[in-house]
Design an enzyme around this catalytic site. Structure first.
Site, PDB file in Angstrom:
ATOM      1  CB  CYS A 183       3.724   2.925  -0.656  1.00  0.00           C
ATOM      2  SG  CYS A 183       3.898   2.773  -2.459  1.00  0.00           S
ATOM      3  CG  HIS A 205      -5.188  -0.137  -2.136  1.00  0.00           C
ATOM      4  ND1 HIS A 205      -5.577   0.769  -1.180  1.00  0.00           N
ATOM      5  CD2 HIS A 205      -3.994   0.300  -2.598  1.00  0.00           C
ATOM      6  CE1 HIS A 205      -4.666   1.718  -1.068  1.00  0.00           C
ATOM      7  NE2 HIS A 205      -3.697   1.455  -1.921  1.00  0.00           N
TER       8      HIS A 205
END
Length: 330
Positions: free
Chosen positions: A89, A221
């Site tokens: 991330c 995503h």
């Protein structure tokens, strides 16, 4: 049982990052990818308790840091998100790095550079100080690549969409403006609904697997692209979790976007891609080098950004509370 967590809350260009500085589980001294697997197996309730309501919210990001297993890293990290324990991330790394340096929680071996052991690999972050504050960082992300190009997907209630699948630390569906995607002006709520439908449609079309690590797989995503409003090269909205839209431009999403552009011959080595978020903040992306990733040709991307610490937070999780694991509303 009441468990106490000491957290340092921050945001990276608008996206919240909760850094767990105390109360995280003691894990064996193993490579961080193995510790991540143990955390997911035995301690995932901590993630949901800290990320979900009532202590968090739908767009929460977080990190728990540990001593590194690798000799060439200063610190290791398990990322905790509303969508799970991600391999990488970037917004979380930007927030975590700022917290670690400003709060004096780690002393880098090389001043000005912090090396992190992440489940996706080693990540280097350079930082510039102004007094005792971190003014900005540049994150050198994991190798990123275009996995598949020009897939046509039939999305329920929308029709066909042409998407590319790219990896920037997580796999993304990259969607550029086209007949059935008019752009970001449709609003965040509509983007969430569209993303959910796209992810469902992709399940029957492609299941990408990282060529060097088969634990990293699947498209969870999406990044919806559009023309910029400000002084940037493009604008994007990153969808993740069940209904989250990244408030920042999205670090792994920006890396995937640059890998997609490079893979299609539209962004050269040394080229910049400044990606603007829905709230107007910008990640300054740069293609550092071309690299081989298994049988794929990809890039080594970097991102220039900033984060700010917004508070110290002592959080109690009491198992007498029927909602101690947290909750999400569909």
């Amino acid at each position: 049982m009441r468990k106490t967590f000491f957290c340092i809350d921050s945001h990276a260009c608008g996206n919240p990052v909760r850094v767990v500085a105390g109360g995280g589980p003691l894990l064996p001294h193993l490579p961080i990818a193995e510790r991540r697997a143990l955390f997911m197996r035995d301690h995932d309730w901590m993630r949901t308790a800290l990320m979900f309501e009532p202590r968090g919210h739908d767009v929460m990001s977080g990190a728990i840091f540990y001593p590194p297993h690798r000799d060439d890293c200063d610190v290791a990290v398990v990322f905790i998100e509303v969508s799970g324990c991600l391999p990488m991330c970037d917004a979380g790394t930007i927030g975590l790095s700022t917290v670690l340096i400003e709060e004096g929680l780690v002393s880098p071996r090389m001043p000005g550079t912090l090396s992190l052991e992440t489940p996706a690999g080693r990540i280097d972050v350079t930082y510039r100080m102004e007094g005792d504050r971190v003014a900005e960082v540049r994150l050198f992300n994991v190798p990123s690549y275009l996995h598949a190009a020009d897939l046509t997907v039939d999305v329920a209630g929308v029709g066909p969409l042409v998407v590319d699948i790219a990896y920037g630390g997580n796999f993304y569906a990259v969607v550029e403006p086209q007949q059935n995607w008019p752009g970001l002006e449709i609003g965040a709520a509509a983007i969430v609904t569209l993303s959910q439908k796209l992810r469902e449609a992709l399940r029957g079309v492609i299941d990408p697997v990282h060529p060097l690590d088969d634990r990293i797989r699947g498209v969870h995503h999406a990044i919806w692209c559009d023309a910029p409003k400000g002084r940037a090269d493009g604008r994007g909205a990153v969808f993740y979790g069940e209904k989250a839209i990244d408030r920042s431009p999205g670090g792994t999403g920006t890396s995937a976007r640059m890998a997609q552009l490079h893979g299609k011959g539209r962004l050269a080595v040394g080229g910049r891609y400044r990606n603007e978020s829905l709230i107007g903040t910008v990640f300054d992306g740069r293609v550092e080098a071309e690299v081989a990733i298994g049988d794929f040709t990809g890039i080594r991307p970097s991102l220039g950004a900033w984060a700010r610490i917004i508070g110290h937070n002592t959080i109690f999780v009491d198992d007498r509370d029927p909602l101690f694991r947290g909750f999400q509303i569909a």
